[in-house]
Design a protein around this motif. Structure first.
Motif, short mmCIF file in Angstrom:
data_model
loop_
_atom_site.label_atom_id
_atom_site.label_comp_id
_atom_site.label_asym_id
_atom_site.label_seq_id
_atom_site.Cartn_x
_atom_site.Cartn_y
_atom_site.Cartn_z
N ASN A 49 0.85 -1.18 0.00
CA ASN A 49 0.00 0.00 0.00
C ASN A 49 0.90 1.24 0.00
O ASN A 49 1.68 1.45 0.92
N GLU A 50 0.78 2.04 -1.05
CA GLU A 50 1.66 3.20 -1.19
C GLU A 50 1.55 4.16 0.00
O GLU A 50 2.55 4.71 0.46
N LYS A 51 0.34 4.34 0.52
CA LYS A 51 0.14 5.24 1.65
C LYS A 51 0.78 4.69 2.91
O LYS A 51 1.35 5.45 3.71
N LEU A 52 0.73 3.37 3.10
CA LEU A 52 1.38 2.75 4.26
C LEU A 52 2.89 2.97 4.21
O LEU A 52 3.51 3.32 5.22
N VAL A 53 3.46 2.78 3.05
CA VAL A 53 4.92 3.00 2.88
C VAL A 53 5.26 4.46 3.15
O VAL A 53 6.25 4.76 3.82
N GLU A 54 4.43 5.35 2.63
CA GLU A 54 4.65 6.78 2.85
C GLU A 54 4.62 7.13 4.34
O GLU A 54 5.48 7.89 4.83
N LEU A 55 3.66 6.58 5.07
CA LEU A 55 3.55 6.86 6.49
C LEU A 55 4.70 6.25 7.28
O LEU A 55 5.20 6.85 8.24
N ASN A 56 5.14 5.06 6.88
CA ASN A 56 6.30 4.46 7.55
C ASN A 56 7.55 5.31 7.34
O ASN A 56 8.34 5.52 8.26
N ASN A 57 7.72 5.80 6.13
CA ASN A 57 8.88 6.66 5.86
C ASN A 57 8.80 7.96 6.65
O ASN A 57 9.81 8.46 7.16
N GLU A 58 7.58 8.50 6.77
CA GLU A 58 7.39 9.74 7.53
C GLU A 58 7.68 9.50 9.02
O GLU A 58 8.31 10.34 9.68
N LEU A 59 7.23 8.37 9.53
CA LEU A 59 7.48 8.02 10.93
C LEU A 59 8.99 7.93 11.20
O LEU A 59 9.49 8.50 12.17
N LEU A 60 9.70 7.23 10.35
CA LEU A 60 11.14 7.07 10.53
C LEU A 60 11.86 8.40 10.41
O LEU A 60 12.79 8.69 11.19
N ALA A 61 11.43 9.24 9.47
CA ALA A 61 12.05 10.56 9.30
C ALA A 61 11.80 11.44 10.52
O ALA A 61 12.70 12.16 10.98
N THR A 62 10.59 11.38 11.07
CA THR A 62 10.25 12.17 12.26
C THR A 62 11.14 11.78 13.44
O THR A 62 11.54 12.64 14.24
N LEU A 63 11.46 10.50 13.53
CA LEU A 63 12.28 10.00 14.64
C LEU A 63 13.77 10.05 14.32
O LEU A 63 14.59 9.63 15.13
N GLY A 64 14.10 10.54 13.13
CA GLY A 64 15.51 10.64 12.75
C GLY A 64 16.17 9.30 12.50
O GLY A 64 17.37 9.14 12.71
N VAL A 65 15.38 8.32 12.05
CA VAL A 65 15.90 6.97 11.83
C VAL A 65 16.18 6.76 10.34
O VAL A 65 15.31 7.02 9.50
N GLU A 66 17.37 6.30 10.04
CA GLU A 66 17.72 5.94 8.66
C GLU A 66 17.99 4.44 8.61
O GLU A 66 18.89 3.94 9.27
N LEU A 67 17.18 3.74 7.84
CA LEU A 67 17.33 2.29 7.77
C LEU A 67 18.54 1.89 6.93
O LEU A 67 18.79 2.46 5.87
N ASN A 68 19.28 0.92 7.42
CA ASN A 68 20.41 0.37 6.69
C ASN A 68 20.52 -1.12 7.02
O ASN A 68 19.64 -1.68 7.69
N GLU A 69 21.60 -1.73 6.59
CA GLU A 69 21.76 -3.18 6.77
C GLU A 69 21.63 -3.63 8.22
O GLU A 69 21.01 -4.65 8.52
#
Length: 248
Positions: A49-69
């Motif tokens: 779901n494009e909106k779910l992905v968008e909200l997950n990215n927004e959540l991570l950005a708000t918390l200053g989290v950058e996903l990596n390996e």
């Protein structure tokens, strides 16, 4: 007949698109728009779901989290996000859940949920949901990652996947969320057995024919070819030697 909504949890590249697409055939709402990807596997539907992905990215950005390996497997990061509801305005997340609820049965799948599920879990308490944790045999996942030029050692990947998988299962158990584990390799190699397990869990009637109609590979065999296995070894050795030379 199945009535619960479904959340598919995966670290990614674990066959979750196949599992989600298979389940979604029973009229589960996937979203207004889903995401397609193009990579070494070709152009394919992710059923995300494009909106779910968008909200997950927004959540991570708000918390200053950058996903990596490493962050995919970081239990401390999972716990931090789990306890972040007071740091984040949850209004739009709740609105999204309510919007999904208006569409009857829905299914979510986004690898980011592997690390953000603790946050969403608090908001989904009022929904009837069953959780499916999709994994893959370590060697199968390693071959897939290496062929996509994501270089990681097999031993490290095996341990990280195992520990992270155990962590998400503990979380679901602690919250009394009904869940089942599905192994992508077993689904392809022994589809009748795995589909039977899924039907018992979802109170559904999926069939082998439905899986055959969806799955584009060879049923009853391995999820990777001998050619790709040898190719993965050569790619890994080349990168290992190159990195060893650079560190001198």
């Amino acid at each position: 007949m199945a009535t619960s909504n479904i959340v598919v949890l995966t670290t990614g590249l674990s066959g979750s698109s196949v599992v989600t697409g298979f389940i979604a055939q029973k009229d589960y709402w996937l979203g207004d728009k889903t995401i397609f990807k193009s990579n070494a596997s070709g152009h394919y539907e992710t059923y995300e779901n494009e909106k779910l992905v968008e909200l997950n990215n927004e959540l991570l950005a708000t918390l200053g989290v950058e996903l990596n390996e490493s962050s995919w497997y970081d239990i401390n990061l999972f716990e931090r996000i789990r306890k972040s509801n007071n740091e984040v305005d949850t209004k739009k997340f709740v609105e999204f859940i309510n919007y999904c609820q208006q569409h009857g049965r829905w299914i979510w799948k986004d690898p980011r949920l592997w690390i953000t599920m603790g946050f969403w879990g608090e908001l989904l308490q009022c929904c009837d949901i069953k959780y499916i944790v999709v994994s893959r045999q370590p060697i199968s996942l390693w071959v897939s990652l290496i062929n996509k030029r994501q270089i990681v050692s097999y031993s490290k990947l095996k341990v990280s996947e195992r520990d992270s998988h155990d962590r998400i299962i503990r979380y679901l158990s602690d919250c009394d969320f009904p869940s089942i584990t599905m192994n992508y390799d077993k689904l392809v190699e022994q589809p009748k057995t795995e589909i039977h397990r899924l039907n018992n869990f979802l109170n559904s009637n999926y069939t082998l024919k439905m899986f055959r109609d969806l799955y584009k590979g060879k049923i009853g065999g391995k999820t990777f070819s001998k050619k790709n296995f040898i190719k993965a070894i050569l790619i890994y050795i080349k990168n290992y030697n190159f990195n060893s030379w650079k560190s001198r």
